[in-house]
Scaffold this motif. Structure first.
Motif, PDB file in Angstrom:
ATOM      1  N   SER A   1       0.852  -1.205   0.000  1.00 66.57           N
ATOM      2  CA  SER A   1       0.000   0.000   0.000  1.00 66.57           C
ATOM      3  C   SER A   1       0.888   1.256   0.000  1.00 66.57           C
ATOM      4  CB  SER A   1      -0.972  -0.018   1.179  1.00 66.57           C
ATOM      5  OG  SER A   1      -0.350   0.444   2.336  1.00 66.57           O
ATOM      6  N   TYR A   2       2.053   1.199   0.660  1.00 65.55           N
ATOM      7  CA  TYR A   2       2.948   2.373   0.638  1.00 65.55           C
ATOM      8  C   TYR A   2       3.466   2.622  -0.775  1.00 65.55           C
ATOM      9  CZ  TYR A   2       3.009   1.486   5.671  1.00 65.55           C
ATOM     10  OH  TYR A   2       2.652   1.258   6.960  1.00 65.55           O
TER      11      TYR A   2
ATOM     12  N   ARG B   1       0.931   4.269  -2.890  1.00 60.98           N
ATOM     13  CA  ARG B   1       0.735   5.690  -2.571  1.00 60.98           C
ATOM     14  C   ARG B   1       1.925   6.550  -2.984  1.00 60.98           C
ATOM     15  NH1 ARG B   1      -0.883   5.131   3.489  1.00 60.98           N
ATOM     16  NH2 ARG B   1      -0.677   7.374   3.481  1.00 60.98           N
TER      17      ARG B   1
END
Ligand SMILES: Nc1nc2c(ncn2[C@@H]2O[C@H](COP(=O)(O)OP(=O)(O)OP(=O)(O)O)[C@@H](O)[C@H]2O)c(=O)[nH]1
Ligand SMILES: [Mg+2]
Length: 463
Positions: free
Chosen positions: A355-356, A359
């Motif tokens: 998820s990092y 993003r």
């Protein structure tokens, strides 16, 4: 486990090293004070099986709970302390950890290199070459899995910048297959050396060609972080106190080093070894300077309501310009990003990291040939006293601002030929080196500009 040899040079290098050693012992749950009672282990992992990363251990010693156990087992830290004056290393010689150092690995002289890169590189370098090489050879012979040399020094004085970069070159010539990682301090914001622009420029030129990976830190960034975290070191009007809080600043550097090397020192399913950082992060040998953003800083307590919120905060702040150990902004759209590594310590999941990445990708401006250049690493042993921490390494063209600034300070002095005579007075130094240094810093700045503008096919032709 991968092994490292730490080589600390000059006052700053030795001060950082003196802070590093006790912190390493803490990471391995070795008690360093006289407190009685059992040690409090962070979890069930026997951390001491990993101690060989920084120590030559005596295989006969089974348990090491305290510094005395370590000393009784005749273990030695794989550290070389080198300075051309003896006051800082003299403190090591009488300090609490003195018996952890091999006497062959403490090399000093008197009275220093007089804040002159040429004295350190051209004069002390050749004079101490054999002695230093012998100490390094001796230490290398006691390693089973040497991963790399870790060099610590400042770029502003004469010994760290001069002899330090001489040693990096010596290692490149004599141990070409072993990585040379350099953590170097640019004393921006704490300049107390008038010849600092020359020293920084000559030393930078050397590191661009001889080091594998350079992790530069700037004192002005460390000062800003220290001020923000502690609120200390200002007077009632808010002015910066003349006292420079090197202790706290060095602690930030040490925490970054511990995080950086954690993947090589501890086991883990997705741990990243230091040599993988080199392969993934350095697209061309001369683009070997990486920015490092880190979170949290241990200078103040870090509270968060839930661990997922905490992890998220750490990720965001490690990418922010306020948490970089030098004045760069990896997210600034004007600059090109060539590669990124996210290193998490603690209980991160692969999904967290995914998820990092999702993003981060839209925020970064990747070079067109490396749009997927994000590497992730997980080390499940958190730093002592914390549950999680995050380190973001970035190979960004904005680092060229550092080179431009050094160049402009260099030119200011050099166009008046101010202080040049101190350098030319060293017989082995050649006056032409000034021009060569200026040209090579100019070239590297231009190379970064080219990378920001060129299409990949054109870039490949130009190399
Ligand atoms: N962050 C940090 N910076 C330091 C420290 N000690 C010195 N500096 C900075 O580094 C610069 C000088 O480097 P030194 O390490 O003192 O110099 P040296 O390598 O011993 O070289 P000479 O003394 O000239 O032989 C100064 O401008 C200081 O601001 C330290 O412990 N931490
Ligand atoms: Mg000194």
């Amino acid at each position: 486990m991968s092994e490292f040899i730490v080589i600390q040079v000059g006052q700053c290098g030795n001060q950082i090293g003196s802070c590093l050693l006790p912190e390493i012992l803490q990471e391995y749950d070795v008690r360093t004070n006289n407190e009685i009672g059992g040690k409090t282990k962070r979890d069930k992992i026997d951390l001491q099986q990993f101690m060989s990363s920084f120590f030559n251990l005596n295989s006969k010693c089974s348990t090491i709970d305290s510094l005395s156990d370590l000393l009784n087992s005749n273990a030695k830290a794989r550290f070389l302390c080198i300075d051309m004056e003896d006051s800082v290393v003299a403190r090591v010689k009488v300090g609490k950890y003195r018996d952890l150092f091999d006497k062959k690995c403490l090399i000093t002289n008197y009275p220093g290199s007089g804040n002159n890169w040429a004295e350190g590189y051209c004069s002390h370098g050749p004079k101490y070459k054999q002695k230093i090489l012998k100490a390094i050879q001796y230490t290398v012979e006691q390693c089973d899995n040497l991963n790399g040399f870790l060099l610590l020094f400042s770029m502003g004085g004469g010994t760290g910048s001069g002899l330090g970069t001489f040693i990096v070159k010596l290692l490149a010539d004599n141990f070409p297959t072993i990585e040379r990682f350099v953590v170097c301090v640019y004393p921006t914001g704490t300049e107390d050396v008038i010849t600092c622009p020359y020293n920084m420029a000559f030393a930078t030129q050397e590191l661009l060609s001889s080091a594998t990976c350079v992790f530069p830190v700037e004192n002005r960034s460390l000062l800003d972080i220290t001020l923000k975290q502690t609120g200390r070191y200002t007077n009632s009007r808010g002015d910066l106190s003349p006292f420079r809080p090197f202790e706290d600043m060095n602690k930030i550097i040490v925490d970054m080093i511990l995080h950086l090397t954690s993947g090589s020192r501890f086991g883990g399913k997705m741990n990243v070894d230091m040599n993988e950082i080199n392969t993934n992060m350095i697209p061309f040998p001369q683009l070997n300077f990486l920015s490092s953003g880190f979170s949290p800083f241990k200078l103040k307590n870090f509270n968060s309501t839930s661990s997922s919120q905490l992890k998220n905060e750490l990720f965001l702040s490690s990418c922010s310009r306020y948490n970089q150990l030098l004045k760069v902004d990896p997210l600034d759209p004007r600059y090109m990003c060539m590669s990124v590594t996210l290193l998490g310590r603690g209980n991160y999941s692969i999904n967290d990291m995914r998820s990092y990445i999702d993003r981060l990708k839209p925020k970064l401006h990747f070079a067109s040939w490396s749009t997927k250049a994000i590497k992730v690493g997980l080390c499940n042993v958190p730093p002592k006293g914390l549950d999680f921490s995050m380190l973001t390494l970035c190979n960004t063209s904005s680092i060229s601002n550092l080179f431009e600034e050094i160049l402009s300070q260099f030119v200011k002095l050099y166009q008046r030929k101010a202080h040049v005579h101190h350098y030319t007075a060293i017989p082995e130094f050649n006056f032409e080196q000034f021009k060569e240094c200026q040209n090579s810093l100019n070239d590297i700045v231009l190379f970064y500009r080219e990378i920001e503008q060129l299409k990949p096919s054109v870039l490949v032709q130009s190399l």
